[in-house]
Design a protein around this motif. Structure first.
Motif, PDB file in Angstrom:
ATOM      1  N   VAL A 100       0.855  -1.185   0.000  1.00  0.00           N
ATOM      2  CA  VAL A 100       0.000   0.000   0.000  1.00  0.00           C
ATOM      3  C   VAL A 100       0.888   1.231   0.000  1.00  0.00           C
ATOM      4  O   VAL A 100       2.015   1.206   0.500  1.00  0.00           O
ATOM      5  CB  VAL A 100      -0.954   0.044   1.208  1.00  0.00           C
ATOM      6  N   ASP A 101       0.369   2.312  -0.548  1.00  0.00           N
ATOM      7  CA  ASP A 101       1.173   3.517  -0.689  1.00  0.00           C
ATOM      8  C   ASP A 101       1.323   4.247   0.638  1.00  0.00           C
ATOM      9  O   ASP A 101       0.607   3.978   1.617  1.00  0.00           O
ATOM     10  CB  ASP A 101       0.547   4.441  -1.736  1.00  0.00           C
ATOM     11  N   VAL A 102       2.279   5.180   0.670  1.00  0.00           N
ATOM     12  CA  VAL A 102       2.569   5.960   1.871  1.00  0.00           C
ATOM     13  C   VAL A 102       2.446   7.446   1.557  1.00  0.00           C
ATOM     14  O   VAL A 102       2.443   7.863   0.401  1.00  0.00           O
ATOM     15  CB  VAL A 102       3.983   5.664   2.413  1.00  0.00           C
ATOM     16  N   ASP A 103       2.365   8.231   2.607  1.00  0.00           N
ATOM     17  CA  ASP A 103       2.406   9.687   2.490  1.00  0.00           C
ATOM     18  C   ASP A 103       3.861  10.087   2.252  1.00  0.00           C
ATOM     19  O   ASP A 103       4.724   9.818   3.100  1.00  0.00           O
ATOM     20  CB  ASP A 103       1.881  10.316   3.778  1.00  0.00           C
ATOM     21  N   PRO A 104       4.192  10.727   1.139  1.00  0.00           N
ATOM     22  CA  PRO A 104       5.599  11.044   0.854  1.00  0.00           C
ATOM     23  C   PRO A 104       6.179  12.119   1.769  1.00  0.00           C
ATOM     24  O   PRO A 104       7.395  12.316   1.779  1.00  0.00           O
ATOM     25  CB  PRO A 104       5.560  11.524  -0.597  1.00  0.00           C
ATOM     26  N   GLU A 105       5.340  12.789   2.542  1.00  0.00           N
ATOM     27  CA  GLU A 105       5.847  13.800   3.479  1.00  0.00           C
ATOM     28  C   GLU A 105       6.185  13.183   4.845  1.00  0.00           C
ATOM     29  O   GLU A 105       7.147  13.596   5.488  1.00  0.00           O
ATOM     30  CB  GLU A 105       4.814  14.916   3.653  1.00  0.00           C
ATOM     31  N   THR A 106       5.385  12.223   5.295  1.00  0.00           N
ATOM     32  CA  THR A 106       5.623  11.603   6.606  1.00  0.00           C
ATOM     33  C   THR A 106       6.312  10.256   6.500  1.00  0.00           C
ATOM     34  O   THR A 106       6.834   9.746   7.502  1.00  0.00           O
ATOM     35  CB  THR A 106       4.297  11.399   7.358  1.00  0.00           C
ATOM     36  N   PHE A 107       6.271   9.633   5.317  1.00  0.00           N
ATOM     37  CA  PHE A 107       6.854   8.316   5.041  1.00  0.00           C
ATOM     38  C   PHE A 107       6.048   7.152   5.618  1.00  0.00           C
ATOM     39  O   PHE A 107       6.462   5.999   5.486  1.00  0.00           O
ATOM     40  CB  PHE A 107       8.299   8.207   5.544  1.00  0.00           C
ATOM     41  N   VAL A 108       4.945   7.387   6.283  1.00  0.00           N
ATOM     42  CA  VAL A 108       4.166   6.296   6.875  1.00  0.00           C
ATOM     43  C   VAL A 108       2.831   6.150   6.153  1.00  0.00           C
ATOM     44  O   VAL A 108       2.383   7.052   5.444  1.00  0.00           O
ATOM     45  CB  VAL A 108       3.941   6.496   8.388  1.00  0.00           C
ATOM     46  N   VAL A 109       2.196   4.986   6.353  1.00  0.00           N
ATOM     47  CA  VAL A 109       0.959   4.689   5.633  1.00  0.00           C
ATOM     48  C   VAL A 109      -0.196   5.543   6.142  1.00  0.00           C
ATOM     49  O   VAL A 109      -0.236   5.942   7.307  1.00  0.00           O
ATOM     50  CB  VAL A 109       0.580   3.204   5.751  1.00  0.00           C
ATOM     51  N   ASP A 110      -1.116   5.759   5.228  1.00  0.00           N
ATOM     52  CA  ASP A 110      -2.376   6.407   5.564  1.00  0.00           C
ATOM     53  C   ASP A 110      -3.388   5.320   5.898  1.00  0.00           C
ATOM     54  O   ASP A 110      -3.486   4.305   5.203  1.00  0.00           O
ATOM     55  CB  ASP A 110      -2.867   7.246   4.384  1.00  0.00           C
ATOM     56  N   ALA A 111      -4.165   5.515   6.960  1.00  0.00           N
ATOM     57  CA  ALA A 111      -5.103   4.486   7.406  1.00  0.00           C
ATOM     58  C   ALA A 111      -6.104   4.112   6.331  1.00  0.00           C
ATOM     59  O   ALA A 111      -6.448   2.939   6.166  1.00  0.00           O
ATOM     60  CB  ALA A 111      -5.823   4.965   8.666  1.00  0.00           C
ATOM     61  N   GLU A 112      -6.592   5.090   5.583  1.00  0.00           N
ATOM     62  CA  GLU A 112      -7.591   4.797   4.553  1.00  0.00           C
ATOM     63  C   GLU A 112      -7.009   3.932   3.443  1.00  0.00           C
ATOM     64  O   GLU A 112      -7.698   3.062   2.902  1.00  0.00           O
ATOM     65  CB  GLU A 112      -8.153   6.096   3.983  1.00  0.00           C
ATOM     66  N   ALA A 113      -5.744   4.153   3.100  1.00  0.00           N
ATOM     67  CA  ALA A 113      -5.099   3.316   2.079  1.00  0.00           C
ATOM     68  C   ALA A 113      -5.006   1.875   2.550  1.00  0.00           C
ATOM     69  O   ALA A 113      -5.198   0.937   1.769  1.00  0.00           O
ATOM     70  CB  ALA A 113      -3.708   3.863   1.751  1.00  0.00           C
ATOM     71  N   THR A 122      -7.074 -11.072   4.070  1.00  0.00           N
ATOM     72  CA  THR A 122      -6.106 -10.317   4.871  1.00  0.00           C
ATOM     73  C   THR A 122      -6.057 -10.855   6.291  1.00  0.00           C
ATOM     74  O   THR A 122      -7.061 -10.849   7.014  1.00  0.00           O
ATOM     75  CB  THR A 122      -6.462  -8.824   4.907  1.00  0.00           C
ATOM     76  N   ARG A 123      -4.893 -11.299   6.694  1.00  0.00           N
ATOM     77  CA  ARG A 123      -4.696 -11.829   8.047  1.00  0.00           C
ATOM     78  C   ARG A 123      -4.144 -10.767   8.990  1.00  0.00           C
ATOM     79  O   ARG A 123      -4.464 -10.753  10.177  1.00  0.00           O
ATOM     80  CB  ARG A 123      -3.729 -13.019   7.980  1.00  0.00           C
ATOM     81  N   ALA A 124      -3.293  -9.895   8.453  1.00  0.00           N
ATOM     82  CA  ALA A 124      -2.627  -8.922   9.317  1.00  0.00           C
ATOM     83  C   ALA A 124      -2.210  -7.698   8.525  1.00  0.00           C
ATOM     84  O   ALA A 124      -2.144  -7.714   7.291  1.00  0.00           O
ATOM     85  CB  ALA A 124      -1.403  -9.555   9.985  1.00  0.00           C
ATOM     86  N   VAL A 125      -1.922  -6.626   9.257  1.00  0.00           N
ATOM     87  CA  VAL A 125      -1.331  -5.405   8.721  1.00  0.00           C
ATOM     88  C   VAL A 125      -0.017  -5.171   9.447  1.00  0.00           C
ATOM     89  O   VAL A 125       0.030  -5.224  10.684  1.00  0.00           O
ATOM     90  CB  VAL A 125      -2.250  -4.178   8.920  1.00  0.00           C
ATOM     91  N   MET A 126       1.053  -4.950   8.682  1.00  0.00           N
ATOM     92  CA  MET A 126       2.333  -4.588   9.271  1.00  0.00           C
ATOM     93  C   MET A 126       2.426  -3.067   9.298  1.00  0.00           C
ATOM     94  O   MET A 126       2.628  -2.422   8.264  1.00  0.00           O
ATOM     95  CB  MET A 126       3.483  -5.174   8.455  1.00  0.00           C
ATOM     96  N   ALA A 127       2.238  -2.486  10.459  1.00  0.00           N
ATOM     97  CA  ALA A 127       2.274  -1.035  10.618  1.00  0.00           C
ATOM     98  C   ALA A 127       3.698  -0.621  10.984  1.00  0.00           C
ATOM     99  O   ALA A 127       4.197  -0.965  12.059  1.00  0.00           O
ATOM    100  CB  ALA A 127       1.302  -0.601  11.707  1.00  0.00           C
ATOM    101  N   VAL A 128       4.343   0.104  10.092  1.00  0.00           N
ATOM    102  CA  VAL A 128       5.756   0.449  10.259  1.00  0.00           C
ATOM    103  C   VAL A 128       5.896   1.881  10.774  1.00  0.00           C
ATOM    104  O   VAL A 128       5.481   2.830  10.109  1.00  0.00           O
ATOM    105  CB  VAL A 128       6.521   0.298   8.930  1.00  0.00           C
ATOM    106  N   HIS A 129       6.487   2.018  11.940  1.00  0.00           N
ATOM    107  CA  HIS A 129       6.807   3.344  12.487  1.00  0.00           C
ATOM    108  C   HIS A 129       8.151   3.752  11.875  1.00  0.00           C
ATOM    109  O   HIS A 129       9.205   3.694  12.528  1.00  0.00           O
ATOM    110  CB  HIS A 129       6.913   3.290  14.006  1.00  0.00           C
ATOM    111  N   LEU A 130       8.123   4.188  10.635  1.00  0.00           N
ATOM    112  CA  LEU A 130       9.359   4.321   9.874  1.00  0.00           C
ATOM    113  C   LEU A 130      10.248   5.448  10.399  1.00  0.00           C
ATOM    114  O   LEU A 130       9.790   6.576  10.606  1.00  0.00           O
ATOM    115  CB  LEU A 130       9.041   4.557   8.397  1.00  0.00           C
ATOM    116  N   PHE A 131      11.511   5.136  10.581  1.00  0.00           N
ATOM    117  CA  PHE A 131      12.534   6.053  11.093  1.00  0.00           C
ATOM    118  C   PHE A 131      12.220   6.533  12.509  1.00  0.00           C
ATOM    119  O   PHE A 131      12.865   7.444  13.012  1.00  0.00           O
ATOM    120  CB  PHE A 131      12.737   7.259  10.172  1.00  0.00           C
ATOM    121  N   GLY A 132      11.191   5.945  13.140  1.00  0.00           N
ATOM    122  CA  GLY A 132      10.806   6.328  14.493  1.00  0.00           C
ATOM    123  C   GLY A 132       9.553   7.168  14.577  1.00  0.00           C
ATOM    124  O   GLY A 132       9.090   7.464  15.680  1.00  0.00           O
TER     125      GLY A 132
END
Length: 359
Positions: A100-113, A122-132
């Protein structure tokens, strides 16, 4: 010749040296008491019932998914902009990584996407706290069905908080890394954090060949050798004890960068009410590759932010992801550590601004 400025530099001192020397002197370098001591320290820092130490962050991702029963026929939603280990762990379980795509300003996924990508498989979502930077957890939980497991890739987010809650404690399981670029390091290492004792028990079995710890030495399901050695856990114990000190050092360096660069390039931040984990300091710039080469030529170690997975051969068949593409093309990781000095920040910023014509 001006000394080079390294991309990252672990902050280890006398406490870490003493801890490692103690284990070396004991002769018990693995499967000893320091593992449990380190696990207790990590669980305390994250605020979970359990933390299970494993060989590295990739092993944490892999074992967390296996412990949750992820396997063939399942889909797991993964950001298109993240370190490949996030998606690789899904594939290693035999499941399909759905980008799924990410917000290019924050680098993290958008919930709606993420919500749009969820299917009956779908079994799971890997939510990445990218760079912290923490994911908007409340928004994500609000739009994803309770039947879908939320797993945190918190590899770079130890110490980060989402609305006051520690990253690593938000999902059914959290996955940490202790690589030298992370805020707390064991050299190599990782951990799975969870409040679910069955998940913790499954990860403990799987990290040690699948052996059941009930005296029978049975192996009902094959596992791996994903253990973390005592000598490395010993290094990590004083690191966790110093977590706030280490995070404060990174926050200080981040403030110096923001003061000097904030009006010129896109600088990282956390959402209001969140605390950034500052695993890396990644700015957004035009002409990234040109700047990368120029700064390296001046002895300043810089790096790309991370990977756009859809550009890699293993994940190239899922279409275009313009947010991930833009994030990849513009993200530049600057030298950053708890030990980064203001003089080093000045030199990096002077070089970067000069290349941008803003000296």
């Amino acid at each position: 010749m001006t000394a080079p400025i390294r991309l990252a530099r672990p902050d280890v001192g006398e406490a870490e040296l003493r801890a490692v020397a103690e284990v070396l002197g004991s002769g018990q370098l693995t499967m000893g008491p320091k593992v449990g001591e380190f696990e207790c320290a990590v669980a305390g820092a994250v605020g979970t019932r359990d933390a299970v130490a494993v060989a590295n962050g990739t092993a944490a991702l892999h074992l967390a998914l296996l412990a949750l029963g992820v396997g063939p026929g399942d889909e797991v939603v993964v950001p298109a902009y993240t370190f490949p280990a996030t998606a690789n762990a899904v594939r290693l379980c035999g499941a399909e990584a759905v980008l799924v795509d990410v917000d290019p300003e924050t680098f993290v996924v958008d919930a709606e996407a993420v919500a749009d990508a969820v299917t009956s498989r779908t079994r799971a979502v890997m939510a990445v706290h990218l760079f912290g930077r923490p994911v908007d957890w409340d928004a994500l939980r609000a739009v994803v069905s309770e039947r879908v497991l939320l797993v945190e890739d918190a590899a770079g987010a130890l110490g980060a908080r989402s609305r006051g809650r520690p990253c690593g404690s938000l999902g059914v399981a959290g996955c940490l890394s202790f690589h030298p670029r992370k805020i707390v390091t064991t050299g190599e290492g990782g951990a799975v954090t969870t409040d679910d004792p069955e998940i913790a028990a499954a990860v403990r079995r799987l990290r040690h060949h699948g052996i059941v710890a009930d005296g029978t030495n049975d192996i009902p399901v094959p596992g791996f050798n994903y253990r973390l050695a005592d000598v490395l856990c010993a290094l990590g114990i004083p690191q966790v004890e110093r977590l706030e000190e280490l995070l404060a050092g990174r926050e200080r360096a981040a403030s110096w960068y923001a003061e000097r660069l904030g009006d010129v390039v896109g600088t990282p931040s956390a959402a209001e009410g969140d605390r950034h984990g500052w695993q890396a300091y990644v700015v957004r710039v035009d002409r990234r590759d040109e700047l990368l080469a120029a700064l390296r030529a001046e002895g300043i170690e810089v790096q790309i932010g991370t990977y756009a997975l859809h550009r890699l051969g293993a994940y190239r068949d899922q279409g275009a992801f313009p947010g991930a593409q833009r994030a990849y093309e513009r993200a530049l990781a600057l030298p950053f550590a708890a030990t980064t000095t203001e003089d080093e920040v000045d030199r990096v910023c002077t070089a970067l601004l000069g290349r941008l014509g803003r000296s």
